[in-house]
Design a protein around this motif. Structure first.
Motif, PDB file in Angstrom:
ATOM      1  N   PHE A 298      10.454   5.343  -1.652  1.00 42.07           N
ATOM      2  CA  PHE A 298      10.554   6.425  -0.381  1.00 42.07           C
ATOM      3  C   PHE A 298      10.751   7.804  -0.838  1.00 42.07           C
ATOM      4  O   PHE A 298      11.677   8.385  -2.041  1.00 42.07           O
ATOM      5  N   GLN A 299       9.703   8.520  -0.569  1.00 39.68           N
ATOM      6  CA  GLN A 299       9.966   9.898  -0.736  1.00 39.68           C
ATOM      7  C   GLN A 299      10.263  10.858   0.455  1.00 39.68           C
ATOM      8  O   GLN A 299       9.483  10.529   1.422  1.00 39.68           O
ATOM      9  N   LEU A 300      11.158  11.639   0.312  1.00 38.22           N
ATOM     10  CA  LEU A 300      11.474  12.615   1.510  1.00 38.22           C
ATOM     11  C   LEU A 300      11.121  14.025   1.236  1.00 38.22           C
ATOM     12  O   LEU A 300      11.674  14.598   0.236  1.00 38.22           O
ATOM     13  N   VAL A 301      10.505  14.561   2.145  1.00 37.77           N
ATOM     14  CA  VAL A 301      10.297  16.147   1.808  1.00 37.77           C
ATOM     15  C   VAL A 301      10.755  16.622   3.356  1.00 37.77           C
ATOM     16  O   VAL A 301      10.156  16.309   4.469  1.00 37.77           O
TER      17      VAL A 301
ATOM     18  N   GLY B 244       0.648  -1.367  -0.265  1.00 39.72           N
ATOM     19  CA  GLY B 244      -0.079  -0.035   0.002  1.00 39.72           C
ATOM     20  C   GLY B 244       0.714   1.325   0.076  1.00 39.72           C
ATOM     21  O   GLY B 244       2.223   1.401  -0.029  1.00 39.72           O
ATOM     22  N   ARG B 245       0.108   2.422   0.207  1.00 42.57           N
ATOM     23  CA  ARG B 245       0.829   3.604   0.067  1.00 42.57           C
ATOM     24  C   ARG B 245       0.576   4.294   1.445  1.00 42.57           C
ATOM     25  O   ARG B 245      -0.646   4.313   1.938  1.00 42.57           O
ATOM     26  N   TYR B 246       1.667   5.009   2.170  1.00 45.26           N
ATOM     27  CA  TYR B 246       1.857   5.360   3.231  1.00 45.26           C
ATOM     28  C   TYR B 246       2.338   6.676   3.372  1.00 45.26           C
ATOM     29  O   TYR B 246       3.299   6.851   2.678  1.00 45.26           O
ATOM     30  N   ALA B 247       1.940   7.386   4.561  1.00 46.43           N
ATOM     31  CA  ALA B 247       2.703   8.766   4.561  1.00 46.43           C
ATOM     32  C   ALA B 247       2.899   9.136   6.038  1.00 46.43           C
ATOM     33  O   ALA B 247       2.234   8.675   6.940  1.00 46.43           O
ATOM     34  N   ALA B 248       3.887   9.997   6.369  1.00 48.90           N
ATOM     35  CA  ALA B 248       3.996  10.459   7.784  1.00 48.90           C
ATOM     36  C   ALA B 248       4.365  11.697   7.871  1.00 48.90           C
ATOM     37  O   ALA B 248       4.898  12.297   6.799  1.00 48.90           O
TER      38      ALA B 248
ATOM     39  N   ASP C  17      -3.121   4.968   2.294  1.00 48.67           N
ATOM     40  CA  ASP C  17      -3.740   3.972   3.029  1.00 48.67           C
ATOM     41  C   ASP C  17      -3.805   4.391   4.542  1.00 48.67           C
ATOM     42  O   ASP C  17      -4.532   4.003   5.409  1.00 48.67           O
ATOM     43  N   GLY C  18      -2.511   4.931   5.054  1.00 49.76           N
ATOM     44  CA  GLY C  18      -2.356   5.319   6.396  1.00 49.76           C
ATOM     45  C   GLY C  18      -1.526   6.407   6.512  1.00 49.76           C
ATOM     46  O   GLY C  18      -0.699   6.659   5.874  1.00 49.76           O
ATOM     47  N   TRP C  19      -1.886   7.469   7.295  1.00 52.57           N
ATOM     48  CA  TRP C  19      -1.158   8.672   7.711  1.00 52.57           C
ATOM     49  C   TRP C  19      -0.669   8.511   9.184  1.00 52.57           C
ATOM     50  O   TRP C  19      -1.332   8.205  10.058  1.00 52.57           O
ATOM     51  N   PHE C  20       0.441   8.628   9.244  1.00 56.82           N
ATOM     52  CA  PHE C  20       1.194   8.589  10.676  1.00 56.82           C
ATOM     53  C   PHE C  20       1.785   9.907  11.235  1.00 56.82           C
ATOM     54  O   PHE C  20       2.568  10.653  10.467  1.00 56.82           O
ATOM     55  N   LEU C  21       1.157  10.562  12.219  1.00 49.87           N
ATOM     56  CA  LEU C  21       1.476  11.908  12.520  1.00 49.87           C
ATOM     57  C   LEU C  21       2.250  11.788  14.088  1.00 49.87           C
ATOM     58  O   LEU C  21       1.590  11.140  14.873  1.00 49.87           O
ATOM     59  N   CYS C  22       3.337  12.425  14.164  1.00 47.80           N
ATOM     60  CA  CYS C  22       4.038  12.392  15.287  1.00 47.80           C
ATOM     61  C   CYS C  22       4.955  13.582  15.506  1.00 47.80           C
ATOM     62  O   CYS C  22       5.695  13.938  14.500  1.00 47.80           O
ATOM     63  N   GLY C  23       4.833  14.042  16.643  1.00 46.66           N
ATOM     64  CA  GLY C  23       5.682  15.192  17.018  1.00 46.66           C
ATOM     65  C   GLY C  23       4.987  15.823  18.377  1.00 46.66           C
ATOM     66  O   GLY C  23       4.221  15.389  19.376  1.00 46.66           O
ATOM     67  N   PRO C  24       5.235  17.288  18.427  1.00 42.80           N
ATOM     68  CA  PRO C  24       4.531  17.852  19.405  1.00 42.80           C
ATOM     69  C   PRO C  24       3.010  18.169  18.851  1.00 42.80           C
ATOM     70  O   PRO C  24       2.584  17.936  18.047  1.00 42.80           O
TER      71      PRO C  24
END
Ligand code: FES
Length: 352
Positions: A173-176, A114-118, A212-219
């Protein structure tokens, strides 16, 4: 059931001026207990001047496949005045033994096509590094887009590890990177990654509706802004996973509700139960801890989710909750460290 064991420090790698990665050796007889999913964390415990402190740190190493892990690596960033992080950065050395809880946490992504993003800020990269590296190594039909926000290049944790992923998986893998206090030679202009910016940026970077899934992490501020941006772009709440690392005091309103003059909590923990009176104002976790020192907790701030328990009967109010997803609260789970009784009797099950 969460347990503490003493693990030896096998490496201390300085990542930036204010962060380190600690590698811990796991002896063969404990390896099964430290088997973990990508994205989980470990609580570390230390007693100093008669006071016990616990902090949770995310595992950054890939999750094991087949054999249980012989080492675990966690990322630690210095928090100003932080009792544990100051000790970790200034004192922990090779060969030291640390008290380490078995892995916990539900901010995870078991490898699947699948396609995922964070979207991560600062030390929020730590669990996501484990998620991405496990996913790309194990699932050839998966793609990942990582959007990371940091102050400057020098303050960016795991720079090499992330660059290595880019070299290894250029197609998938895509990095921004967005830096808030430094202009980059190539890439996006500097500035904060807030809701407005993300709402404009995300559709230009990837097909948002196909993720398919977003992963949000931080303050807290970054995670909240990213969630609002995604919801505004039509992303279903069920596809968004969040882990908040720091919550400033006063960020969330504390809910108040009338408390009964006398109440008791019945708790089941590791197969054994007990019933105890709740002192006025204390959390249900503190009531249980006065009687059962093995009750699971780490942050006591509603952030890590280690104290999650199933509310079998009665009613509670939670001061704040940054750890449980809405499906979990709807299913009847509460954070014991944030719960106060609303009814005279309350029953919790920590084993479910
Ligand atoms: S101990 Fe961390 S949420 Fe309760």
């Amino acid at each position: 059931m969460a347990r503490f064991h003493r693990l030896r420090v096998a490496a201390v790698d300085r990542l930036t001026d204010d962060s380190v990665a600690l590698t811990l050796d796991v002896p063969p007889h404990l390896r099964e207990e430290y088997r973990h999913l990508p994205g989980q964390h470990l609580a570390l415990r230390r007693t100093a001047d008669g006071q016990e402190i616990r902090r949770t740190y995310s595992i950054c190493s890939p999750a094991p496949h087949g054999e249980a892990p012989s080492t675990l690596r966690v990322g630690v960033r210095l928090v100003e005045g932080g009792a544990f992080s100051t000790y970790a950065l200034k004192e922990i050395d090779l060969g030291d033994e640390l008290e380490v809880m078995t892995p916990a946490g539900r901010f995870t992504l078991p490898p699947a096509p699948g396609r995922y993003a964070a979207i991560v800020g600062g030390s929020g990269i730590t669990p996501v590094l484990s998620i991405v590296s496990t996913l790309l190594a194990r699932e050839p039909a998966a793609r990942f887009c990582l959007i990371r926000s940091d102050r400057t290049t020098a303050s960016t944790m795991f720079l090499e590890e992330v660059a290595d992923l880019k070299d290894r998986y250029p197609e998938r893998f895509q990095l921004v990177t967005v830096l808030s206090r430094e202009e980059q030679q190539a890439g996006l202009p500097s500035g904060r990654l807030d809701q407005e910016r993300l709402a404009g940026l995300l559709p230009a970077l990837l097909p948002v509706e196909q993720v398919d899934g977003w992963f949000l992490c931080g303050p807290y501020g970054l995670v909240e802004g990213a969630e609002r941006a995604l919801r505004g772009l039509g992303v279903a709440r069920a596809r968004i996973h969040e882990e908040i690392f720091h919550v400033d005091a006063g960020t969330a309103p504390v809910v108040t509700a009338p408390a009964p003059a006398h109440s008791t909590v019945t708790a089941r923990l590791d197969g054994r139960g007990g019933t105890w009176p709740v002192r006025l104002g204390e959390s249900l976790l503190d009531t249980v801890l006065r009687n059962r020192a093995d009750a699971p907790y780490a942050c006591k701030g509603g952030v890590c989710g280690t104290c999650r328990a199933f509310l079998v009967s009665g009613e509670v109010r939670m001061d704040r909750n940054f750890a449980l997803e809405s499906e979990e609260t709807e299913a009847g789970y509460v954070l014991a460290c944030q719960s106060h009784p609303v009814t005279e009797t309350v029953e919790l099950d920590f084993d479910r």
